[in-house]
Motif scaffolding. Structure first.
Motif, PDB file in Angstrom:
ATOM      1  N   UNK A  42       1.168  -1.068   0.195  1.00 26.09           N
ATOM      2  CA  UNK A  42      -0.141   0.008  -0.142  1.00 26.09           C
ATOM      3  C   UNK A  42       1.170   1.584   0.016  1.00 26.09           C
ATOM      4  N   UNK A  43       1.771   1.384   0.576  1.00 28.41           N
ATOM      5  CA  UNK A  43       2.329   2.552   0.747  1.00 28.41           C
ATOM      6  C   UNK A  43       3.832   3.082  -0.035  1.00 28.41           C
ATOM      7  N   UNK A  44       3.052   1.839  -2.042  1.00 22.50           N
ATOM      8  CA  UNK A  44       3.638   2.328  -3.055  1.00 22.50           C
ATOM      9  C   UNK A  44       2.886   2.372  -3.634  1.00 22.50           C
ATOM     10  N   UNK A  45       1.865   2.687  -3.559  1.00 23.96           N
ATOM     11  CA  UNK A  45       0.867   2.645  -4.495  1.00 23.96           C
ATOM     12  C   UNK A  45       1.045   4.110  -5.131  1.00 23.96           C
ATOM     13  N   UNK A  46       1.862   4.849  -4.335  1.00 29.34           N
ATOM     14  CA  UNK A  46       1.419   6.175  -5.445  1.00 29.34           C
ATOM     15  C   UNK A  46       3.151   6.489  -6.408  1.00 29.34           C
ATOM     16  N   UNK A  47       3.789   5.313  -7.208  1.00 29.85           N
ATOM     17  CA  UNK A  47       4.416   4.874  -7.112  1.00 29.85           C
ATOM     18  C   UNK A  47       4.015   4.557  -8.710  1.00 29.85           C
ATOM     19  N   UNK A  48       2.966   3.807  -8.818  1.00 24.58           N
ATOM     20  CA  UNK A  48       2.267   3.073  -9.862  1.00 24.58           C
ATOM     21  C   UNK A  48       0.593   4.037  -9.944  1.00 24.58           C
ATOM     22  N   UNK A  49       0.302   3.979  -9.696  1.00 24.12           N
ATOM     23  CA  UNK A  49      -1.301   4.180  -9.359  1.00 24.12           C
ATOM     24  C   UNK A  49      -2.121   5.461  -9.491  1.00 24.12           C
ATOM     25  N   UNK A  50      -2.691   6.007 -10.891  1.00 26.03           N
ATOM     26  CA  UNK A  50      -2.467   6.979 -11.865  1.00 26.03           C
ATOM     27  C   UNK A  50      -3.665   7.892 -10.308  1.00 26.03           C
ATOM     28  N   UNK A  51      -4.415   7.397  -9.547  1.00 26.10           N
ATOM     29  CA  UNK A  51      -5.089   8.447  -8.788  1.00 26.10           C
ATOM     30  C   UNK A  51      -4.659   8.356  -7.650  1.00 26.10           C
ATOM     31  N   UNK A  52      -4.196   7.147  -7.346  1.00 26.92           N
ATOM     32  CA  UNK A  52      -4.460   7.010  -5.827  1.00 26.92           C
ATOM     33  C   UNK A  52      -3.383   6.530  -4.503  1.00 26.92           C
ATOM     34  N   UNK A  53      -3.447   7.390  -3.623  1.00 31.62           N
ATOM     35  CA  UNK A  53      -1.774   6.803  -2.734  1.00 31.62           C
ATOM     36  C   UNK A  53      -2.376   6.612  -1.608  1.00 31.62           C
ATOM     37  N   UNK A  54      -1.860   5.425  -0.861  1.00 28.16           N
ATOM     38  CA  UNK A  54      -2.648   5.035   0.271  1.00 28.16           C
ATOM     39  C   UNK A  54      -0.898   4.975   1.690  1.00 28.16           C
ATOM     40  N   UNK A  55      -1.792   4.413   2.567  1.00 28.44           N
ATOM     41  CA  UNK A  55      -0.675   5.689   3.705  1.00 28.44           C
ATOM     42  C   UNK A  55      -0.570   4.268   4.549  1.00 28.44           C
ATOM     43  N   UNK A  56       0.180   2.692   4.561  1.00 27.68           N
ATOM     44  CA  UNK A  56       0.112   1.675   4.808  1.00 27.68           C
ATOM     45  C   UNK A  56       0.839   1.103   4.275  1.00 27.68           C
ATOM     46  N   UNK A  57       1.161   0.302   5.483  1.00 26.49           N
ATOM     47  CA  UNK A  57       2.553  -0.702   4.987  1.00 26.49           C
ATOM     48  C   UNK A  57       2.329  -2.005   4.663  1.00 26.49           C
ATOM     49  N   UNK A  58       2.575  -3.179   3.961  1.00 23.32           N
ATOM     50  CA  UNK A  58       2.088  -4.356   3.621  1.00 23.32           C
ATOM     51  C   UNK A  58       1.769  -5.385   4.692  1.00 23.32           C
ATOM     52  N   UNK A  59       2.390  -5.541   6.407  1.00 24.41           N
ATOM     53  CA  UNK A  59       2.401  -6.193   7.016  1.00 24.41           C
ATOM     54  C   UNK A  59       0.601  -5.333   8.353  1.00 24.41           C
ATOM     55  N   UNK A  60      -0.065  -4.388   7.339  1.00 23.28           N
ATOM     56  CA  UNK A  60      -0.645  -3.752   7.676  1.00 23.28           C
ATOM     57  C   UNK A  60      -2.749  -4.910   6.907  1.00 23.28           C
ATOM     58  N   UNK A  61      -2.052  -5.957   6.369  1.00 19.50           N
ATOM     59  CA  UNK A  61      -2.648  -6.788   5.698  1.00 19.50           C
ATOM     60  C   UNK A  61      -3.594  -7.812   6.026  1.00 19.50           C
ATOM     61  N   UNK A  62      -5.036  -6.970   7.520  1.00 20.01           N
ATOM     62  CA  UNK A  62      -5.301  -7.721   7.920  1.00 20.01           C
ATOM     63  C   UNK A  62      -7.220  -7.381   8.159  1.00 20.01           C
ATOM     64  N   UNK A  63      -8.156  -8.121   7.715  1.00 20.96           N
ATOM     65  CA  UNK A  63      -9.126  -7.988   8.220  1.00 20.96           C
ATOM     66  C   UNK A  63      -9.357  -7.174   9.150  1.00 20.96           C
TER      67      UNK A  63
END
Length: 163
Positions: A42-63
């Motif tokens: 998620x913390x790398x979305x700004x590098x590739x996603x055309x409109x979305x940047x996220x502020x979380x680390x992959x270790x936060x991928x939990x329900x």
């Protein structure tokens, strides 16, 4: 189009009988695990996603995790968003929700399906609920094009890292 609208006989806004849905499918020349790693970074979305940047680390991928971010549609408009992860089935399915039933609540899902040739089929889909969901029906084709663009951006990122 997956949405049918009707009126309630009072002349008020249409009632959505089925939630509007937009879906785009992209084939990515990489295994599912590689696509998953980029999808949840998620913390790398700004590098590739055309409109979305996220502020979380992959270790936060939990329900239940809340992922803050921003949507920048053009150079002037930026909107803060928070997505809540509702399904995490690594490395095949990720679902988040954002918004409000008072306006529009989006349930965004990513399904990664391995193909016999070693590629991955990404199905990027969002279902819309809430008081203003019916207003999206006329824009579903435009949204589908945008989601195809997002899939192409993910494809370029994954294939660029893999190749």
């Amino acid at each position: 189009m997956n949405a049918e609208t009707d009126t309630d006989g009072t002349g008020r806004k249409p009632i959505v009988k089925e939630a509007p849905v937009v879906t785009a499918v992209t084939r990515i020349s990489a295994p599912v695990e590689d696509v998953w790693r980029v999808l949840v970074a998620f913390d790398q979305y700004a590098q590739w996603h055309p409109v979305l940047s996220l502020d979380a680390k992959p270790e936060q991928v939990v329900v239940g995790a809340e992922i803050p971010g921003r949507i920048a549609v053009d150079d002037t408009a930026e909107q803060d968003v928070t997505m809540r992860l509702v399904v995490v089935q690594a490395p095949h399915r990720l679902v988040w929700e954002g918004g409000s039933l008072d306006a529009i609540l989006g349930k965004h899902s990513f399904a990664l399906t391995p193909q016999p040739d070693g590629t991955t089929e990404l199905t990027d889909s969002e279902e819309f609920f809430g008081a203003a969901a019916a207003e999206l029906v006329p824009t579903l084709d435009q949204l589908r094009e945008e989601y195809s663009r997002y899939g192409a951006a993910l494809q370029a990122r994954v294939e660029g890292l893999s190749g």
